[in-house]
Design an enzyme around this catalytic site. Structure first.
Site, PDB file in Angstrom:
ATOM      1  N   CYS A 132       5.328   1.479  10.793  1.00  0.00           N
ATOM      2  CA  CYS A 132       6.265   2.124   9.880  1.00  0.00           C
ATOM      3  C   CYS A 132       7.026   3.261  10.548  1.00  0.00           C
ATOM      4  O   CYS A 132       7.932   3.838   9.966  1.00  0.00           O
ATOM      5  CB  CYS A 132       5.522   2.647   8.651  1.00  0.00           C
ATOM      6  SG  CYS A 132       4.753   1.344   7.668  1.00  0.00           S
TER       7      CYS A 132
ATOM      8  N   THR B 255       7.726  -7.977 -13.379  1.00  0.00           N
ATOM      9  CA  THR B 255       7.238  -9.348 -13.497  1.00  0.00           C
ATOM     10  C   THR B 255       6.216  -9.647 -12.402  1.00  0.00           C
ATOM     11  O   THR B 255       6.449  -9.365 -11.227  1.00  0.00           O
ATOM     12  CB  THR B 255       8.408 -10.341 -13.393  1.00  0.00           C
ATOM     13  OG1 THR B 255       9.342 -10.065 -14.434  1.00  0.00           O
ATOM     14  CG2 THR B 255       7.925 -11.777 -13.508  1.00  0.00           C
TER      15      THR B 255
ATOM     16  N   ALA C 146      -1.899  -6.862   1.262  1.00  0.00           N
ATOM     17  CA  ALA C 146      -2.331  -8.215   1.627  1.00  0.00           C
ATOM     18  C   ALA C 146      -1.963  -8.598   3.050  1.00  0.00           C
ATOM     19  O   ALA C 146      -2.717  -9.313   3.716  1.00  0.00           O
ATOM     20  CB  ALA C 146      -1.744  -9.231   0.650  1.00  0.00           C
TER      21      ALA C 146
ATOM     22  N   ASN D 230      -5.224   3.686  11.477  1.00  0.00           N
ATOM     23  CA  ASN D 230      -4.387   2.574  11.931  1.00  0.00           C
ATOM     24  C   ASN D 230      -4.104   2.613  13.428  1.00  0.00           C
ATOM     25  O   ASN D 230      -3.750   1.589  14.020  1.00  0.00           O
ATOM     26  CB  ASN D 230      -3.066   2.561  11.159  1.00  0.00           C
ATOM     27  CG  ASN D 230      -2.390   3.915  11.127  1.00  0.00           C
ATOM     28  OD1 ASN D 230      -2.949   4.880  10.610  1.00  0.00           O
ATOM     29  ND2 ASN D 230      -1.181   4.000  11.655  1.00  0.00           N
TER      30      ASN D 230
ATOM     31  N   ALA E 213       0.814  -1.212   0.000  1.00  0.00           N
ATOM     32  CA  ALA E 213       0.000   0.000   0.000  1.00  0.00           C
ATOM     33  C   ALA E 213       0.850   1.267   0.000  1.00  0.00           C
ATOM     34  O   ALA E 213       0.415   2.309  -0.492  1.00  0.00           O
ATOM     35  CB  ALA E 213      -0.945   0.002   1.193  1.00  0.00           C
TER      36      ALA E 213
ATOM     37  N   GLN F 145      -6.523  -0.475   6.627  1.00  0.00           N
ATOM     38  CA  GLN F 145      -7.026  -0.909   7.931  1.00  0.00           C
ATOM     39  C   GLN F 145      -8.522  -1.220   7.917  1.00  0.00           C
ATOM     40  O   GLN F 145      -9.089  -1.551   8.968  1.00  0.00           O
ATOM     41  CB  GLN F 145      -6.725   0.152   8.991  1.00  0.00           C
ATOM     42  CG  GLN F 145      -5.257   0.407   9.217  1.00  0.00           C
ATOM     43  CD  GLN F 145      -4.529  -0.791   9.820  1.00  0.00           C
ATOM     44  OE1 GLN F 145      -5.140  -1.717  10.342  1.00  0.00           O
ATOM     45  NE2 GLN F 145      -3.205  -0.776   9.746  1.00  0.00           N
TER      46      GLN F 145
END
Length: 387
Positions: free
Chosen positions: A328, A241, A204, A155, A73, A183
């Site tokens: 974070c 990829t 995810a 969050n 995200a 969230q």
């Protein structure tokens, strides 16, 4: 080995065993590059299509919309903000973005960067409950506004923002609307159509999928300059990829997240409430933010007289994982930003502890956490110089 209790699910979640199971064949046997023309590549296509279908259904996106695979995200948020800078600010002269002081650092820091390039950013303040109103957004929008970016759920507090109302205002004003739904997914229903969202970010690992994979919903007809160049992957919108096993895992995690929404509300929510009510019996403990309009798994509590980091380490010694804020930024040991934003002193903001549950937590774990937390509060206050 002592039992370990994980109550930091807003930072990341354990991978669901069903997700791991569906990923395994693509790590072991079906490892071809999806862009290759030979059978090793083409045999992955049905699984990718099925995973994307699960993602579309999970957020109620239409077939004509795009759900682009990203690494997380943080990438999705950066892409929206920087893409809008190129498409709207530079090309059309719309040099204004509206966001809030409560956003995740992935949004706030990117907005800070755009300010260094000359973009005007309005950071809407939150009220004493930790929220904003749609009216604040409406009043902040000008003729120069290119984008409104507001998280779906916070969050730190778990507070749900009035996304549908904000989306309706943005649609009426002809302003692009982005919501960071990291969230929210897996905790409450998320519907991009009801939200009138032009962009929606997700990751995810916040809903029991693998780390290192996320997505960005882009409404049909909305352009967005690519962040990465070098290939024609994802309809030419994101080069790189495709990570087949992780895409497959994220799709299954989304499907399971939607299937467990009632469980989140009825079971996880009740466990959170039980934990919260017990902690509130400790003197000078308070819950931060609105206790009604929240996702069901999150509580942010302040324990007056005890540094959040001290409580965190005490819990950790008893094999209980919690947090003082966003993962974070948690290594910075700064005061909780949401508590600062609602007007708490920095001393009080340093007392915040976030406990976030998942569908894998048990009542026995909550009972143990209540016991350990209560004992730690007494012990730490006995040695505290500020209580």
């Amino acid at each position: 080995m002592l039992q370990r209790i994980y109550l930091d699910n807003n930072a990341t979640t354990r991978i669901d065993p069903k997700v791991k199971e569906i990923m395994d064949p693509f790590l072991r046997d079906h490892y071809g590059n999806p862009s290759s023309l030979h059978q090793f590549g083409t045999e992955t296509h049905p699984a990718i299509a099925e995973a994307l279908d699960k993602l579309y259904k999970g957020i109620n996106a239409r077939d004509i919309d795009d759900v682009i695979i990203t690494s997380c995200a943080t990438e999705s948020n950066n892409w929206v903000l920087k893409g809008v800078y190129f498409d709207e600010c530079l090309k059309k002269g719309k040099n204004h973005i509206v966001t809030t002081v409560a956003e995740h650092p992935a949004v706030r820091s990117t907005c800070n960067f755009l300010e260094s390039l000359g973009v005007e950013v309005t950071y809407l303040p939150i009220n004493e409950h930790g929220s904003i109103t749609a009216e604040q957004v409406k009043e902040a929008i000008t003729e120069k506004t290119a984008l409104v970016s507001v998280m779906w759920a916070n969050n730190e507090t778990g507070l749900i923002f009035p996304i549908e109302e904000i989306g309706a205002i943005c649609k009426e004003k002809g302003v692009l609307f982005h919501t960071d739904a990291v969230q929210a997914i897996g905790k409450i229903p998320v519907d991009v159509l009801k939200a009138n969202a032009d962009f929606l970010s997700f990751s995810a690992h916040k809903f029991h999928g693998p780390k290192g994979i996320g997505g960005l919903y882009i409404r049909s007809g909305v352009g967005l300059t690519p962040l990465f160049h070098g290939g024609e992957h994802m309809n030419g919108r994101r080069s790189g990829t495709l990570n087949v096993p992780y895409i497959v895992g994220m799709g299954e995690a989304m499907k399971l997240a939607v299937e467990h929404l009632d469980y989140e509300k009825e079971v996880v929510g009740k466990l959170r409430d039980k934990l919260e009510e017990a902690l509130l019996k400790i003197p000078d403990v308070m819950v931060v933010g609105d206790r009604i309009h929240r996702v069901p798994n999150t509580t942010l509590v302040s324990v007056r007289g005890i540094e959040g980091e001290a409580m965190l380490w005490d819990l950790n010694r008893s094999n209980i994982a919690a947090s003082t804020g966003s993962a974070c930024a948690s290594e910075d040991l700064e005061a909780n930003p949401v508590m600062v934003a609602i007007g708490a002193s920095k001393e009080l903001a340093h007392t915040a502890i976030r406990l976030s549950l998942s569908r894998f937590n048990t009542e026995a774990e909550i009972d143990k956490t209540i016991e350990v937390f209560s004992q730690a509060a007494v012990r730490l206050r006995n040695i505290s110089s500020s209580y």
